[in-house]
Design a protein around this motif. Structure first.
Motif, PDB file in Angstrom:
ATOM      1  N   ALA A  59       1.961   2.871  -5.603  1.00  0.00           N
ATOM      2  CA  ALA A  59       1.483   2.917  -4.213  1.00  0.00           C
ATOM      3  C   ALA A  59       2.526   2.357  -3.252  1.00  0.00           C
ATOM      4  O   ALA A  59       2.772   2.934  -2.175  1.00  0.00           O
ATOM      5  CB  ALA A  59       0.178   2.139  -4.096  1.00  0.00           C
ATOM      6  N   ALA A  60       3.144   1.247  -3.638  1.00  0.00           N
ATOM      7  CA  ALA A  60       4.150   0.635  -2.759  1.00  0.00           C
ATOM      8  C   ALA A  60       5.327   1.588  -2.544  1.00  0.00           C
ATOM      9  O   ALA A  60       5.845   1.725  -1.422  1.00  0.00           O
ATOM     10  CB  ALA A  60       4.635  -0.683  -3.358  1.00  0.00           C
ATOM     11  N   ALA A  61       5.740   2.266  -3.606  1.00  0.00           N
ATOM     12  CA  ALA A  61       6.881   3.199  -3.502  1.00  0.00           C
ATOM     13  C   ALA A  61       6.521   4.389  -2.622  1.00  0.00           C
ATOM     14  O   ALA A  61       7.325   4.823  -1.787  1.00  0.00           O
ATOM     15  CB  ALA A  61       7.305   3.660  -4.894  1.00  0.00           C
TER      16      ALA A  61
ATOM     17  N   GLY B  17       7.087  -0.741   1.695  1.00  0.00           N
ATOM     18  CA  GLY B  17       5.731  -0.554   1.188  1.00  0.00           C
ATOM     19  C   GLY B  17       5.362  -1.718   0.304  1.00  0.00           C
ATOM     20  O   GLY B  17       6.228  -2.306  -0.355  1.00  0.00           O
ATOM     21  N   ALA B  18       4.097  -2.067   0.316  1.00  0.00           N
ATOM     22  CA  ALA B  18       3.620  -3.141  -0.553  1.00  0.00           C
ATOM     23  C   ALA B  18       2.201  -2.807  -0.988  1.00  0.00           C
ATOM     24  O   ALA B  18       1.464  -2.145  -0.244  1.00  0.00           O
ATOM     25  CB  ALA B  18       3.657  -4.487   0.164  1.00  0.00           C
ATOM     26  N   ALA B  19       1.853  -3.239  -2.173  1.00  0.00           N
ATOM     27  CA  ALA B  19       0.500  -2.987  -2.683  1.00  0.00           C
ATOM     28  C   ALA B  19       0.208  -3.952  -3.820  1.00  0.00           C
ATOM     29  O   ALA B  19       1.127  -4.461  -4.462  1.00  0.00           O
ATOM     30  CB  ALA B  19       0.371  -1.543  -3.175  1.00  0.00           C
ATOM     31  N   ASN B  20      -1.073  -4.178  -4.071  1.00  0.00           N
ATOM     32  CA  ASN B  20      -1.448  -5.076  -5.170  1.00  0.00           C
ATOM     33  C   ASN B  20      -2.312  -4.357  -6.198  1.00  0.00           C
ATOM     34  O   ASN B  20      -2.834  -3.269  -5.945  1.00  0.00           O
ATOM     35  CB  ASN B  20      -2.180  -6.317  -4.646  1.00  0.00           C
ATOM     36  CG  ASN B  20      -3.591  -6.002  -4.205  1.00  0.00           C
ATOM     37  OD1 ASN B  20      -3.825  -4.995  -3.550  1.00  0.00           O
ATOM     38  ND2 ASN B  20      -4.525  -6.844  -4.579  1.00  0.00           N
ATOM     39  N   ASP B  21      -2.415  -4.959  -7.369  1.00  0.00           N
ATOM     40  CA  ASP B  21      -3.241  -4.438  -8.455  1.00  0.00           C
ATOM     41  C   ASP B  21      -4.165  -5.554  -8.921  1.00  0.00           C
ATOM     42  O   ASP B  21      -4.028  -6.705  -8.494  1.00  0.00           O
ATOM     43  CB  ASP B  21      -2.338  -3.951  -9.604  1.00  0.00           C
ATOM     44  CG  ASP B  21      -3.034  -2.946 -10.513  1.00  0.00           C
ATOM     45  OD1 ASP B  21      -4.281  -2.823 -10.450  1.00  0.00           O
ATOM     46  OD2 ASP B  21      -2.337  -2.280 -11.299  1.00  0.00           O
ATOM     47  N   ARG B  22      -5.082  -5.239  -9.820  1.00  0.00           N
ATOM     48  CA  ARG B  22      -5.946  -6.263 -10.388  1.00  0.00           C
ATOM     49  C   ARG B  22      -5.073  -7.310 -11.087  1.00  0.00           C
ATOM     50  O   ARG B  22      -4.107  -6.967 -11.767  1.00  0.00           O
ATOM     51  CB  ARG B  22      -6.915  -5.647 -11.406  1.00  0.00           C
ATOM     52  CG  ARG B  22      -7.822  -4.562 -10.841  1.00  0.00           C
ATOM     53  CD  ARG B  22      -8.704  -5.058  -9.710  1.00  0.00           C
ATOM     54  NE  ARG B  22      -9.570  -6.139 -10.133  1.00  0.00           N
ATOM     55  CZ  ARG B  22     -10.809  -5.964 -10.616  1.00  0.00           C
ATOM     56  NH1 ARG B  22     -11.300  -4.757 -10.736  1.00  0.00           N
ATOM     57  NH2 ARG B  22     -11.547  -6.996 -10.974  1.00  0.00           N
TER      58      ARG B  22
END
Lengths: 385, 128
Positions: free
Chosen positions: A262-264, A240-245
Motif C-alpha cells: 500500500a505504501a509503495a 507513501g506510508a501504511a500500517n499492518d496488523r
C-alpha cells in the motif's frame, strides 16, 4: 510544490569504540549536511529528530537536547518514532513541514546508539518489545524468530531457498565494501552464510543486519529557498506510508508485506510514475529474506525469486538494490537508518555516493523502510530535478 | 565512559484484556467472539480483526493448536500456530522444544511471563 534534498551527511555506521557520544554523532552529521547544502546554521528553521528508543541514549525528550546540541534555538523541533521506519517517517514529517509552509529549511537528524550503550542481550530484550509486547515481548520471542516465521511462509509460497537468502546477504556485504561508512563490509560467499551460527532457523548470523551506532542528517527545502550548489538536485516526488496488523498471526498471509504494498502504491501514484521507472532502490533488508519480501511487496519484481537468481538486483542488473550495502552491510542505527537510506539514494541519483553508484544513471530511485515486521511502512520516490 | 544502571519494575494493568490474562495464568484459552460477524480470535485484541466491531464476548477454546511454522534458536523454539476454533494464528513459545510435533496444547506460562506458550504433543519425534 517541490521539496528537495538540499544536502546531507552521515557518520560511519559501526560499533563505536572511540569514546565519542551520540550527541557528537548528531553534531557531525548536522555540520556535514550544512556544508553539503551550502547553508548556514541560521538558515535552518525546524528540526525533526528520529530515534527509536530512549533506552539506548538514556535521554528522554531527545529533540530538545539535539536542538540544543546543534545550536538551534527558537526553532520548531519534534521527534518522530516509528520503529525501524523512524528516520524515514521523520523525512516525511520534515517534508510535510515544508509543504505546509510551516518551515522553509528543515534538518532531519536520525540517531541511535544501538551497538555499544547497552549489552547485546539487553538490546535484544528491548527490541522484542517492538512487536506486541504483551504477547511476543513477554515470551521472549526475538525479532529474528518473528522474521524467521514470516520468511518461512514466503519461502513456502515462492519456493525461495536458503541459498537465495544467502545470496542477498553476500551481495549486500560485498556492495558495502566500497562504502566508507559501512559497518559490515565483508568479503564472504554463500557458504560462509550457511556456516555462520544459527540465530533462529532458517536465519543464521550473516542473514541478520547488525546493531549499529551512528547518525545521519538531511536538510529539506523548496528549491527557491536553497542556494545554488552547482550540481544537480534531487526532489522527493512521492511519499507513501501504511500500517499492518502488529501481530504476525493476525495477518492473512504472514509472509506477505501488505502495508508495504500500500505504501509503495501511494508513493508511486504521488510521483506519477509506475514501478518500472525505478532505476535504483534502497530497501529495508533487516534480514536477507526481508529484502526479497520487500521487493515483492514494492512491486519491483513480478517474480522476485527468478529476478534474484538472474542477477537483476546486482549492480550490473536492471535494478540495482542496496548498493550502499543496505542494513546488512551499511548498518542499522535504527533512528538514523531511514535518513541514511534517503541520503544515499539521493547521492546515487546524483552519482556522488562515496561507494557504488548505479551505472545506468537512473532518474528515479525508491527508498523503503519499515518498523516492526513491515508493520509501519514508509516509501519515498526520489527523482532528479 | 560513565556507567549508569537503571532498574525498571513495571506494573502494567491489562484493562479490558484482564480476563484473557487471568485465564492464561490458569492455562485456559479465552478467546473473543465478535458479536457482529462471529469471528473468533485468539489471542484477543479488543477489536474484531475482520469487521472492526468492538462488541466482543469471551469464549473458551479447547487450547489445542496446530503448528503452521516452527523456528528454532540454539536453546528455544517458537511456532506460528492456530488454536482450534480461532480464525487468526499466534506466535507462541514452545515449552518442550526437544519434541517435534505438528500439534500442541496451551501451557501455563511461567511465572510473570504473560505471553503464550504451548506444549507440543509428544508423538515420539525428537529434535536432532
Amino acid at each position: 510544490m517541490t521539496v528537495c534534498v538540499a544536502g546531507g551527511a552521515m557518520t560511519p555506521f559501526n560499533r563505536r569504540k572511540d569514546g565519542s557520544s551520540w550527541r557528537d554523532w548528531c553534531r557531525d552529521a548536522f555540520a556535514g549536511a550544512l556544508a553539503d547544502a551550502g547553508l548556514e546554521r541560521s538558515a535552518v528553521d525546524a528540526l525533526v529528530v528520529a530515534s527509536e528508543s530512549d533506552f539506548f541514549t538514556l535521554q528522554l525528550n531527545p529533540a530538545s537536547m539535539v536542538a540544543d546540541t546543534l545550536g538551534l534555538l527558537g526553532c520548531r523541533s519534534c521527534r518522530v518514532e516509528g520503529g525501524g521506519a523512524s528516520g524515514h517517517l521523520a523525512v516525511h514529517a520534515g517534508m510535510a513541514m515544508v509543504l505546509s509552509g510551516q518551515s522553509r529549511r528543515v534538518a532531519v537528524v536520525g540517531v541511535e546508539a544501538s551497538a555499544t550503550h547497552l549489552d547485546g542481550r539487553t538490546v535484544g530484550v528491548l527490541l522484542s518489545h517492538s512487536f506486541d509486547s504483551w504477547t511476543d515481548g513477554f515470551t521472549g520471542t526475538g525479532s529474528t524468530s518473528i522474521y524467521a516465521l514470516s520468511v518461512m511462509a514466503f519461502m513456502e509460497r515462492t519456493k525461495a531457498t536458503a541459498n537465495d537468502l544467502a545470496r542477498v546477504a553476500v551481495r549486500n556485504r560485498q556492495n558495502a565494501r566500497a562504502n566508507p561508512n559501512a559497518h559490515l563490509p565483508l568479503d564472504i560467499r554463500e557458504e560462509d552464510v550457511a556456516a555462520s551460527p544459527l540465530v533462529s532457523s532458517p536465519y543464521r548470523r550473516l542473514d541478520c543486519s547488525p546493531l549499529s551506532d551512528g547518525a545521519a542528517c538531511v536538510i529539506l527545502g523548496r528549491p527557491e529557498d536553497l542556494p545554488a550548489t552547482g550540481r544537480g538536485r534531487v526532489r522527493i516526488s512521492g511519499t507513501g506510508a501504511a500500517n499492518d496488523r502488529a501481530r504476525l498471526g493476525d495477518r492473512s498471509d504472514p509472509g506477505r508485506f501488505r502495508a508495504k504494498e500500500a505504501a509503495a502504491r501511494r508513493a508511486l501514484a504521488a510521483a506519477g510514475i509506475t514501478a518500472d521507472a525505478i532505476g535504483v532502490a534502497e530497501v529495508y533488508d533487516s534480514y536477507s529474506g526481508a529484502q526479497l519480501q520487500a521487493l515483492e511487496a514494492l512491486g519491483l519484481a513480478s517474480d522476485v525469486v527468478a529476478d534474484e537468481r538472474s542477477g537483476r538486483f546486482a549492480r550490473r542488473g536492471d535494478l540495482p538494490v542496496n548498493l550502499s550495502g543496505g542494513l546488512l552491510g551499511q548498518g542499522a542505527p535504527v533512528g538514523a537508518t531511514g535518513v541514511a537510506q534517503v541520503l544515499v539514494t539521493a547521492q546515487q541519483l546524483l552519482g556522488s555516493f562515496p561507494g557504488l553508484n548505479p551505472r545506468s544513471g537512473p532518474r528515479c530511485g525508491l527508498v523503503d523502510s519499515h518498523g516492526g515486521i513491515a508493520t509501519n511502512c514508509a516509501v519515498s520516490i526520489l527523482e532528479l530535478q | 565512559m560513565t556507567k549508569h544502571r537503571l532498574t525498571l519494575e513495571h506494573c502494567l494493568p491489562k484493562g479490558r484484556l484482564t480476563p484473557y490474562f487471568e485465564a492464561l495464568a490458569r492455562g485456559k484459552a479465552l478467546a473473543e467472539r465478535c458479536g457482529s460477524c462471529g469471528r473468533v480470535q485468539f489471542p484477543p485484541g479488543g477489536i474484531c480483526g475482520d469487521c472492526n466491531a468492538t462488541e466482543l464476548a469471551w469464549t473458551e477454546l479447547s487450547g489445542a493448536a496446530d503448528v503452521i511454522f516452527r523456528t528454532d534458536t540454539p536453546d528455544r523454539a517458537f511456532t506460528l500456530v492456530r488454536f482450534e476454533g480461532a480464525r487468526n494464528s499466534a506466535v507462541v513459545a514452545v515449552a518442550n522444544p526437544d519434541v517435534l510435533s505438528s500439534r500442541g496444547r496451551l501451557a501455563t506460562s511461567p511465572a510473570n511471563a504473560q505471553g503464550l506458550t504451548i506444549e507440543l504433543v509428544d508423538e515420539g519425534n525428537r529434535h536432532a
